[in-house]
Design a protein around this motif. Structure first.
Motif, PDB file in Angstrom:
ATOM      1  N   GLN A 173      38.976  38.347  16.796  1.00  0.00           N
ATOM      2  CA  GLN A 173      40.091  39.461  16.285  1.00  0.00           C
ATOM      3  C   GLN A 173      40.618  38.995  15.004  1.00  0.00           C
ATOM      4  OE1 GLN A 173      42.804  40.728  19.489  1.00  0.00           O
ATOM      5  NE2 GLN A 173      41.730  39.872  20.831  1.00  0.00           N
ATOM      6  N   HIS A 174      40.490  40.181  14.083  1.00  0.00           N
ATOM      7  CA  HIS A 174      41.111  39.788  12.708  1.00  0.00           C
ATOM      8  C   HIS A 174      41.972  41.086  12.453  1.00  0.00           C
ATOM      9  CE1 HIS A 174      38.129  36.584  12.635  1.00  0.00           C
ATOM     10  NE2 HIS A 174      37.422  37.444  13.239  1.00  0.00           N
ATOM     11  N   GLN A 175      42.676  40.926  11.110  1.00  0.00           N
ATOM     12  CA  GLN A 175      43.565  42.032  10.682  1.00  0.00           C
ATOM     13  C   GLN A 175      43.269  41.905   8.994  1.00  0.00           C
ATOM     14  OE1 GLN A 175      47.713  41.914  11.119  1.00  0.00           O
ATOM     15  NE2 GLN A 175      47.417  42.144  13.515  1.00  0.00           N
ATOM     16  N   HIS A 176      42.953  43.156   8.394  1.00  0.00           N
ATOM     17  CA  HIS A 176      42.508  43.276   7.356  1.00  0.00           C
ATOM     18  C   HIS A 176      43.360  44.404   6.494  1.00  0.00           C
ATOM     19  CE1 HIS A 176      39.023  40.669   7.749  1.00  0.00           C
ATOM     20  NE2 HIS A 176      38.957  41.497   8.755  1.00  0.00           N
ATOM     21  N   ASP A 177      43.870  44.246   5.366  1.00  0.00           N
ATOM     22  CA  ASP A 177      44.517  45.292   4.410  1.00  0.00           C
ATOM     23  C   ASP A 177      43.632  45.891   3.534  1.00  0.00           C
ATOM     24  OD1 ASP A 177      46.749  45.180   6.340  1.00  0.00           O
ATOM     25  OD2 ASP A 177      47.964  43.772   4.953  1.00  0.00           O
ATOM     26  N   LEU A 178      43.033  46.783   3.652  1.00  0.00           N
ATOM     27  CA  LEU A 178      42.044  47.510   2.766  1.00  0.00           C
ATOM     28  C   LEU A 178      42.832  48.496   1.670  1.00  0.00           C
ATOM     29  CD1 LEU A 178      39.216  48.581   5.091  1.00  0.00           C
ATOM     30  CD2 LEU A 178      39.903  46.184   4.019  1.00  0.00           C
ATOM     31  N   THR A 208      44.512  56.264  -1.120  1.00  0.00           N
ATOM     32  CA  THR A 208      45.855  56.828  -1.012  1.00  0.00           C
ATOM     33  C   THR A 208      46.853  55.562  -0.192  1.00  0.00           C
ATOM     34  OG1 THR A 208      45.145  57.236   1.370  1.00  0.00           O
ATOM     35  CG2 THR A 208      45.122  58.979  -0.391  1.00  0.00           C
ATOM     36  N   GLY A 209      46.435  54.532  -0.730  1.00  0.00           N
ATOM     37  CA  GLY A 209      47.361  53.323  -0.108  1.00  0.00           C
ATOM     38  C   GLY A 209      46.775  52.216   0.521  1.00  0.00           C
ATOM     39  N   THR A 210      47.591  51.258   0.982  1.00  0.00           N
ATOM     40  CA  THR A 210      47.119  50.140   1.971  1.00  0.00           C
ATOM     41  C   THR A 210      46.691  50.649   3.541  1.00  0.00           C
ATOM     42  OG1 THR A 210      48.229  48.862   0.511  1.00  0.00           O
ATOM     43  CG2 THR A 210      47.334  47.838   2.568  1.00  0.00           C
ATOM     44  N   MET A 211      45.489  50.229   3.736  1.00  0.00           N
ATOM     45  CA  MET A 211      45.133  50.843   5.223  1.00  0.00           C
ATOM     46  C   MET A 211      45.037  49.632   6.060  1.00  0.00           C
ATOM     47  SD  MET A 211      42.156  53.247   6.513  1.00  0.00           S
ATOM     48  CE  MET A 211      41.030  52.261   5.880  1.00  0.00           C
ATOM     49  N   PHE A 244      46.631  57.045  10.081  1.00  0.00           N
ATOM     50  CA  PHE A 244      47.837  57.953   9.189  1.00  0.00           C
ATOM     51  C   PHE A 244      48.635  56.615   8.583  1.00  0.00           C
ATOM     52  CE2 PHE A 244      47.140  60.690  12.899  1.00  0.00           C
ATOM     53  CZ  PHE A 244      46.371  61.495  12.184  1.00  0.00           C
ATOM     54  N   HIS A 245      47.915  55.740   7.758  1.00  0.00           N
ATOM     55  CA  HIS A 245      48.716  54.679   7.103  1.00  0.00           C
ATOM     56  C   HIS A 245      49.519  55.070   6.007  1.00  0.00           C
ATOM     57  CE1 HIS A 245      45.883  54.987   3.593  1.00  0.00           C
ATOM     58  NE2 HIS A 245      44.880  55.204   4.435  1.00  0.00           N
ATOM     59  N   GLU A 246      49.204  56.105   5.321  1.00  0.00           N
ATOM     60  CA  GLU A 246      50.176  56.798   4.303  1.00  0.00           C
ATOM     61  C   GLU A 246      51.458  57.161   4.678  1.00  0.00           C
ATOM     62  OE1 GLU A 246      45.803  58.435   3.504  1.00  0.00           O
ATOM     63  OE2 GLU A 246      47.218  58.148   5.259  1.00  0.00           O
ATOM     64  N   LEU A 247      51.491  57.544   5.934  1.00  0.00           N
ATOM     65  CA  LEU A 247      52.640  58.216   6.640  1.00  0.00           C
ATOM     66  C   LEU A 247      53.583  57.575   7.749  1.00  0.00           C
ATOM     67  CD1 LEU A 247      50.991  61.631   7.732  1.00  0.00           C
ATOM     68  CD2 LEU A 247      51.982  61.183   5.722  1.00  0.00           C
ATOM     69  N   ASN A 248      53.080  56.096   7.941  1.00  0.00           N
ATOM     70  CA  ASN A 248      53.831  55.291   8.615  1.00  0.00           C
ATOM     71  C   ASN A 248      53.799  53.749   8.333  1.00  0.00           C
ATOM     72  OD1 ASN A 248      54.171  56.861  11.353  1.00  0.00           O
ATOM     73  ND2 ASN A 248      52.074  57.249  10.613  1.00  0.00           N
ATOM     74  N   PRO A 249      54.833  53.108   8.584  1.00  0.00           N
ATOM     75  CA  PRO A 249      54.782  51.618   8.174  1.00  0.00           C
ATOM     76  C   PRO A 249      53.589  50.870   9.022  1.00  0.00           C
ATOM     77  CG  PRO A 249      57.007  52.093   8.931  1.00  0.00           C
ATOM     78  CD  PRO A 249      56.202  53.270   9.208  1.00  0.00           C
ATOM     79  N   ILE A 250      53.200  49.962   8.170  1.00  0.00           N
ATOM     80  CA  ILE A 250      51.975  49.046   8.713  1.00  0.00           C
ATOM     81  C   ILE A 250      52.269  48.474   9.943  1.00  0.00           C
ATOM     82  CG2 ILE A 250      50.675  46.865   8.396  1.00  0.00           C
ATOM     83  CD1 ILE A 250      50.544  47.469   5.486  1.00  0.00           C
ATOM     84  N   SER A 275      38.318  59.557   1.902  1.00  0.00           N
ATOM     85  CA  SER A 275      38.503  58.421   1.139  1.00  0.00           C
ATOM     86  C   SER A 275      38.857  57.008   1.912  1.00  0.00           C
ATOM     87  CB  SER A 275      39.732  58.239   0.074  1.00  0.00           C
ATOM     88  OG  SER A 275      40.688  58.558   0.532  1.00  0.00           O
ATOM     89  N   ASP A 276      39.424  57.137   2.948  1.00  0.00           N
ATOM     90  CA  ASP A 276      39.481  56.001   3.879  1.00  0.00           C
ATOM     91  C   ASP A 276      38.202  55.471   4.251  1.00  0.00           C
ATOM     92  OD1 ASP A 276      42.559  56.321   3.648  1.00  0.00           O
ATOM     93  OD2 ASP A 276      42.477  57.126   5.840  1.00  0.00           O
ATOM     94  N   THR A 277      37.440  56.407   4.952  1.00  0.00           N
ATOM     95  CA  THR A 277      35.989  56.062   5.236  1.00  0.00           C
ATOM     96  C   THR A 277      35.132  55.354   4.079  1.00  0.00           C
ATOM     97  OG1 THR A 277      35.937  58.002   6.897  1.00  0.00           O
ATOM     98  CG2 THR A 277      33.854  57.137   6.099  1.00  0.00           C
ATOM     99  N   ASP A 278      35.354  55.956   2.878  1.00  0.00           N
ATOM    100  CA  ASP A 278      34.712  55.133   1.877  1.00  0.00           C
ATOM    101  C   ASP A 278      35.093  53.662   1.824  1.00  0.00           C
ATOM    102  OD1 ASP A 278      33.318  57.379   1.074  1.00  0.00           O
ATOM    103  OD2 ASP A 278      34.884  58.334  -0.669  1.00  0.00           O
ATOM    104  N   ALA A 279      36.436  53.628   1.949  1.00  0.00           N
ATOM    105  CA  ALA A 279      36.876  51.935   1.832  1.00  0.00           C
ATOM    106  C   ALA A 279      36.397  51.367   2.922  1.00  0.00           C
ATOM    107  CB  ALA A 279      38.386  52.102   1.640  1.00  0.00           C
ATOM    108  N   LEU A 280      36.217  51.902   4.147  1.00  0.00           N
ATOM    109  CA  LEU A 280      35.906  51.079   5.457  1.00  0.00           C
ATOM    110  C   LEU A 280      34.423  50.951   4.974  1.00  0.00           C
ATOM    111  CD1 LEU A 280      37.726  53.294   7.947  1.00  0.00           C
ATOM    112  CD2 LEU A 280      37.799  50.917   7.932  1.00  0.00           C
ATOM    113  N   ILE A 281      33.629  52.007   4.737  1.00  0.00           N
ATOM    114  CA  ILE A 281      32.138  51.758   4.688  1.00  0.00           C
ATOM    115  C   ILE A 281      31.864  50.495   3.683  1.00  0.00           C
ATOM    116  CG2 ILE A 281      30.057  52.544   3.676  1.00  0.00           C
ATOM    117  CD1 ILE A 281      30.780  55.098   4.836  1.00  0.00           C
ATOM    118  N   LYS A 282      32.724  50.326   2.474  1.00  0.00           N
ATOM    119  CA  LYS A 282      32.424  49.348   1.396  1.00  0.00           C
ATOM    120  C   LYS A 282      32.796  47.847   2.126  1.00  0.00           C
ATOM    121  CE  LYS A 282      33.800  47.770  -3.300  1.00  0.00           C
ATOM    122  NZ  LYS A 282      34.099  46.484  -2.727  1.00  0.00           N
TER     123      LYS A 282
END
Length: 245
Positions: A5-10, A14-17, A66-72, A100-107
């Motif tokens: 298990q891992h965590q990544h901040d992409l 529209t901001g960090t996800m 909904f990363h733009e609308l809530n704290p990480i 655009s989130d999906t674009d970042a995830l695909i990359k």
């Protein structure tokens, strides 16, 4: 397979996800799945589902939708307050931001060491819609959409002409739809509307309507159907093993 298990901040448009990754520990080149959650983000049931999928030989990415609308790290409760907040987030975030989130995830997936470069999408509830939405992207090979909401009703905010159903012809990969016949969120007339659009578009799709309520995959609460959930995992693994190898 044993998984890690891992965590990544992409970084997205529209901001960090925050994105949670579950991967087999055995070295190899595995496909990636983007697993879009319910409005509550990564709850314990969502994490357990992600682990089940990862254990079958996939890197599974669970973004905070909904990363733009809530704290990480925000996880909403399966209660009235959580539903109200999650639904408000759903009606606030435009579909273009999900794109655009999906674009970042695909990359991220394609650059990930140990990924074979193929990416699929799966989701439940609003996440089922987002998996469908991801399938509009030509880099998504296949999608498995479990009781996807708001496709038929066109209730999510988007620029004019960017309605999800109206853009169905953009789907190039294979897509599976699963609906519960007792699901009030997608009534029979809504299912008919989506099915007719699939038929008219000529996309490669499969369709199932099962005797189940909304959220029958969630292993908490009275609507959970364990036998049906197991069947859905098997079908999803079969689809992705075939299309992402």
């Amino acid at each position: 397979m044993i998984i890690s298990q891992h965590q990544h901040d992409l970084e997205t448009a529209t901001g960090t996800m925050r994105t949670y990754r579950y991967s087999p520990i055995e070295p190899g080149n595995y496909p990636c799945l983007i697993f879009y959650s319910e409005i509550f983000q990564q709850t314990a049931p969502i994490a357990r589902s992600a682990k089940i999928l990862a254990g079958h030989g996939f890197h599974v990415l669970v973004p905070e939708v909904f990363h733009e609308l809530n704290p990480i790290g925000t996880v909403l409760g399966y209660d009235d307050a959580g539903k109200e907040k999650g639904n408000n987030d759903k009606w606030t975030k435009p579909l273009e931001a999900h794109d655009s989130d999906t674009d970042a995830l695909i990359k991220f997936a394609k650059d990930l060491e140990g990924c074979n470069g193929n990416v699929g999408a799966i989701g439940v509830c609003i996440g089922g819609h987002l998996a469908y939405r991801a399938a509009l992207n030509p880099n998504i090979n296949s999608a498995f959409c479990l009781y996807p909401t708001d496709i038929h009703s066109d209730t999510l905010p988007a620029n004019k002409g960017n309605n999800s159903l109206e853009n169905i012809n953009n789907i190039k990969g294979e897509i599976h739809f699963i609906f519960g016949k007792q699901d009030p969120h997608v009534p029979v007339e809504g299912r008919v509307k989506i099915y007719q659009a699939c038929q008219q578009s000529g996309i490669n799709f499969q369709w199932q309507e099962v005797n189940a309520q909304h959220a029958f995959m969630r292993d908490e609460g009275e609507r959970y159907d364990p036998a049906l959930a197991l069947l859905m995992y098997q079908q999803a693994v079969s689809l992705f093993s075939r299309t992402l190898a």
